[in-house]
Design an enzyme around this catalytic site. Structure first.
Site, short mmCIF file in Angstrom:
data_model
loop_
_atom_site.label_atom_id
_atom_site.label_comp_id
_atom_site.label_asym_id
_atom_site.label_seq_id
_atom_site.Cartn_x
_atom_site.Cartn_y
_atom_site.Cartn_z
N GLY A 174 0.78 -0.98 0.00
CA GLY A 174 -0.05 0.19 -0.11
C GLY A 174 0.71 1.20 -0.21
N ALA A 176 2.22 3.07 2.27
CA ALA A 176 3.50 3.26 3.30
C ALA A 176 4.69 2.36 2.71
CB ALA A 176 3.33 2.63 4.64
N PHE A 203 -12.35 19.53 5.35
CA PHE A 203 -12.33 18.07 6.08
C PHE A 203 -12.48 18.12 7.41
CE2 PHE A 203 -11.73 13.74 4.94
CZ PHE A 203 -11.82 13.93 3.47
N GLN A 251 -11.23 3.59 15.36
CA GLN A 251 -12.15 4.69 14.68
C GLN A 251 -13.24 4.22 13.94
OE1 GLN A 251 -11.01 7.62 11.11
NE2 GLN A 251 -11.13 8.73 13.29
N HIS A 254 -15.99 5.44 11.44
CA HIS A 254 -16.15 6.59 10.43
C HIS A 254 -17.67 6.92 10.61
CE1 HIS A 254 -16.58 9.00 6.81
NE2 HIS A 254 -15.37 9.10 6.75
N LEU A 273 -17.70 3.18 2.72
CA LEU A 273 -17.36 4.51 3.06
C LEU A 273 -17.73 5.38 2.03
CD1 LEU A 273 -15.42 6.26 5.16
CD2 LEU A 273 -13.72 6.07 3.40
N GLU A 304 -15.80 11.83 4.02
CA GLU A 304 -16.17 13.19 4.76
C GLU A 304 -16.09 14.27 3.77
OE1 GLU A 304 -14.33 12.78 8.81
OE2 GLU A 304 -13.08 14.47 7.97
N ARG A 322 -14.26 12.48 13.64
CA ARG A 322 -15.03 11.39 13.58
C ARG A 322 -15.66 10.75 14.78
NH1 ARG A 322 -11.18 9.10 8.82
NH2 ARG A 322 -11.94 10.43 7.13
N HIS A 359 -13.30 1.78 10.79
CA HIS A 359 -12.54 2.39 9.67
C HIS A 359 -11.05 2.41 9.93
CE1 HIS A 359 -12.09 4.87 6.38
NE2 HIS A 359 -11.77 5.89 6.89
N ARG A 415 -7.94 9.87 14.90
CA ARG A 415 -7.32 10.28 13.72
C ARG A 415 -8.15 11.12 12.94
NH1 ARG A 415 -7.58 9.37 8.36
NH2 ARG A 415 -8.65 7.38 8.36
N SER A 446 -4.24 9.64 7.61
CA SER A 446 -3.91 8.53 7.12
C SER A 446 -2.96 8.64 5.88
CB SER A 446 -4.94 7.39 6.91
OG SER A 446 -5.83 7.83 5.94
#
Lengths: 575, 231
Positions: free
Chosen positions: A14, A16, A115, A235, A237, A247, A250, A281, A347, A389, A394
């Protein structure tokens, strides 16, 4: 069994993992992933990546840092948040230079939108900070990073699933993975390993997370004696599609959509008079549950409405095309005409493998590192998200700390000695698979997973209590016992997902145990962790991170890591 | 409602040849086809193999042939395909097991078109400027999720696996028409080869099948025109 030797191995492809891979390109580096890289969950991130570019209005990294700290209910390590919000700016420019197709302002700069929880001047009003490409920002980030890896000829082992981490005498020596298409085990010897395996939202019945998100890297690290940090903070969402949990970004509310109850009331105005529907959130998800409990759900049921109707078709189609399509596809309704049924959806794991600011995995509050072992992204816990978060952070996290980890690994490799190769490094993984393949009687693991997800949703989600968590702990013991007696239908080698899903369920059971233990232990309410029996934040006792360890015989123990506070002393959190 | 699944199954490890397996399940009209496949896999026969991850049409894992058309199993509802559902692996790629095909040839063709931005100028301190109009020029092809639905619906690709296929061309298009890129000529040269863009016979299967709604044939035509203009 096949053996490979690399300088560095990155597990997970992904954001990272790929960002670190770009940093390490040119070295002998391999990326090992159970999915093809473009399938990784970074690709589903929608709304934007936060960076104080100030393209549309004044903004500063310090404001972003403050929002991150406050959003995290002051459990954020502020030194880490400061450098994340500083470096967010250059990592966004870097992505643009690599071709990321951001939306543009009329004068050709990167477009930004509002956001949740992102404000100007330390909380005054919402600020446009989220850099976006429609509602496909994560897709564009993942594609751009994968493209850079292709450009730099990074070596990939696609559809190889990690089963074990080789750590001995405080030094990481590599990993063991299963080649999914053949069932063969591969040992990857490496002087440095980066875990970038993502989160574990599949703990919960209603989740925005992909099926792949079973926390493999986190659970394996825990089994190998590494503690996990902040595990009690998960978390939810606020806006998942009703029943499905898919999802709805936001960004919808950033563009002006609002939450309504059965009376058509914009109820967030009562709870967060300044930010309203753009409050963080944790707060909105909690309020939504309260509204539903108070009988204010739509038709008295267990969902609320997200109303887009006043935005108009043009905004929906240009700025929110994907989520507009999700609503049409999965619920068969047109968000331009009808309000959309939504519920909070599991989430994001704030907790995970503890690291320092360079991604080095640490094993205690003194920041003792495991030599050669790194973690970044959702599987890691720096902690820049604290107890909750903020939206967009993220993506900031994976890029900033993926890059920092990659750079530190490159420096580490220049001086790290070659470690001796272990004898039979794959034996533990092989024994685990052999044992599973021998099981032909019992119930299918999927039933146990269903019950785990229901248990976690009922007892360990937005509202928690001591008695509910104790019941969850008891329930987990029963599930673990059933797990020990489950069966496989497929005992072959080739693409045996039956087997690998059973292994993943084992990871989820471990992570549920860590989550419940930490949630029981923290007798206060903070961020996403809300205890009905301890409804207040208790800084005197709990302004600290919990490290949860699993020792001999599965015994759980705790240590505490102080929170780093630089500029922002804890204050009451109102929006 | 009762739903009847027919699934093309084959495990080369144990089956002499592919066969049809039949399953009857109870499903909701709003369930995804993927939910039906999961029901079979989780509660009836765990040996069924299929790829999937995000389950809402973004990751591109679960393209397969559903009632004769390439679709993402997570993006088509049972009410849209009816009570009799036939599921087969994508055509034109070797089957590894059941609904899982070997994606390596597909990704090799993607890699062959230089699918990354090339710009030899030193980058500015901030972003490179790009007008909304310049950005809009390649918007459609940025949506590709590399699911292979288009390429494996193309009869030219079935007949000749050397053809780079629609998905690779879409990803070349995404850079050829990006105002920041400087390697359009190199990409066009790759696509002018025998394996390239002129194999396309505008059958439109790719456009019909794209789960992201990309105008694939149009993108291919734009690349052809750019090539004719460049020659």
């Amino acid at each position: 069994m096949t053996e490979h030797t690399f300088d560095a191995v990155i597990v997970g492809a992904g954001g990272a993992g790929l960002r670190a891979a770009v940093e390490l390109a040119g070295q002998r580096v391999a990326v090992v992933s159970k999915l093809y890289p473009p399938r990784s969950h970074t690709g589903t991130a929608q709304g934007g990546i936060g960076a104080a570019l100030g393209n549309l209005e004044e903004d500063h990294p310090e404001w972003h840092t403050f929002d991150t700290v406050k959003g995290g209910d002051y459990l954020v390590d502020q030194d880490a948040a400061e450098l994340m919000c500083e470096e967010a700016v250059e990592t966004v420019y870097e992505l643009e230079h690599w071709g990321l197709p951001f939306d543009r302002t009329p004068d050709g700069r990167i477009a930004q939108r509002r956001f949740g929880g992102h404000t100007r001047n330390f909380g005054e009003a919402p600020v446009r900070r989220a850099c976006h490409a429609a509602d496909r920002t994560g897709h564009m980030i993942l594609q751009t990073l994968y493209q850079q890896c292709i450009k730099h000829d990074v070596r990939f082992f696609n559809e190889f699933q990690m089963l074990d981490l080789l750590v001995e005498e405080g030094t990481c020596r590599g990993i063991v993975a299963c080649e999914i298409s053949t069932g063969e085990l591969h040992t990857f010897h490496a002087r440095a390993v980066l875990l970038a395996t993502g989160g574990f939202g599949r703990l919960f019945r209603v989740t925005s997370n992909a099926h792949a998100l079973t926390g493999d890297g986190v659970a394996i690290a825990w089994r190998r004696g590494i503690p996990l940090m902040d595990m009690e903070f998960f978390q939810f969402h606020p806006t998942g599609l009703y029943r499905l949990g898919i999802l709805l970004s936001e960004a919808a509310r950033g563009e002006g959509a609002v939450l309504l109850n059965r009376h058509g009331e914009r109820f967030m105005e009562r709870y967060a008079p300044t930010l309203k529907d753009l409050a963080p959130r944790d707060m909105i998800s909690r309020v939504m549950y309260q509204e539903i409990r108070a009988g204010n759900g739509i038709d008295g049921k267990d969902y609320l409405h997200l109303d887009f109707r006043h935005l108009g078709r043009k905004v929906l189609e240009e700025k929110l095309p994907d989520i507009t399509e999700f609503v049409r596809t999965y619920l068969g309704i047109d968000p331009a005409e009808e309000p959309v049924p939504v519920v909070p959806t599991a989430h994001y794991a704030m907790g995970g493998i503890p690291t320092d600011n360079d991604g080095q995995v640490i094993v205690d509050e003194r920041r003792t590192p495991v030599r050669g072992l790194y973690a970044a992204g959702e599987c890691a816990c720096v902690s820049v998200h604290g107890a909750n978060r903020l939206g967009t952070n993220s993506l900031v996290d994976i890029l900033v700390f993926g890059r920092r980890a990659g750079r530190h690994m490159a420096a580490y490799l220049r001086q790290a000695p070659l470690e001796p190769v272990l004898a039979n490094p794959h034996s533990a993984a092989e024994a685990m698979l052999r044992e599973w393949r021998a099981r032909s009687e019992g119930e299918p693991p999927a039933r146990i997973r269903d019950d785990l997800q229901t248990l976690m949703m009922d007892k360990v989600s937005v509202f928690r209590s001591g008695s509910g968590l104790a019941e969850a702990a008891e329930g987990l013991r029963a599930l673990r016992e059933r797990y020990g007696r489950a069966r496989l239908d497929d005992r072959g080698r080739r693409f045996n997902q039956d087997l690998l899903e059973a292994v993943e369920l084992g990871f989820l059971l471990d992570l549920a145990e860590a989550t419940v233990a930490a949630a029981l232990h923290r007798t206060e309410s903070r961020g996403a962790h809300y205890r009905e029996d301890y409804p207040r934040r208790d800084d005197a006792q709990w302004l600290k991170h919990i490290l949860v360890y699993r020792g001999e015989g599965g015994r759980i123990s705790f240590r505490y890591k102080p929170v780093v506070i630089t500029r922002f002393p804890p204050k009451e959190r109102t929006y | 409602m009762k739903v009847h699944f027919r699934i093309r199954r084959f495990n080369p490890e144990s089956d002499p040849r592919p066969y049809w397996a039949e399953y009857h399940i109870e499903a909701d009209p709003f369930d995804r086809v993927l939910d039906g496949l999961h029901h079979i896999k989780w509660y009836i026969d765990g040996s069924l193999a299929l790829r999937r991850s995000c389950a809402h049409g973004i990751c591109g894992s679960d393209a397969m042939l559903i009632n004769g058309r390439n679709r993402l199993a997570c993006k088509v509802l049972i009410r849209d395909v009816g009570r009799r559902i036939t599921v087969e692996p994508l055509r034109g790629l070797p089957v590894i097991k059941d609904l899982v095909v070997d994606m390596e040839p597909f990704f090799a063709q993607y890699r062959a078109v230089m699918p990354y931005l090339v710009n030899h100028d030193p980058p500015p301190d901030r972003e490179r400027r790009q007008s909304p109009e310049e950005r809009a020029r390649f918007e459609d092809t940025t949506k590709c999720i590399l699911c292979a639905a288009c390429t494996t619906s193309c009869p030219i690709y079935w007949a000749d696996g050397e053809y780079v296929g629609p998905a690779a061309i879409v990803n070349a298009h995404r850079f050829i028409f990006d105002s920041r890129d400087q390697a359009a000529a190199e990409r066009l040269a790759i696509l002018a080869q025998r394996s390239g863009v002129f194999r396309c016979r505008t059958v439109f299967n790719c456009t019909d099948t794209c789960p992201r709604g990309i105008q694939v044939t149009r993108a291919i035509q734009e690349v052809k025109r750019a090539l004719l203009g460049a020659l």
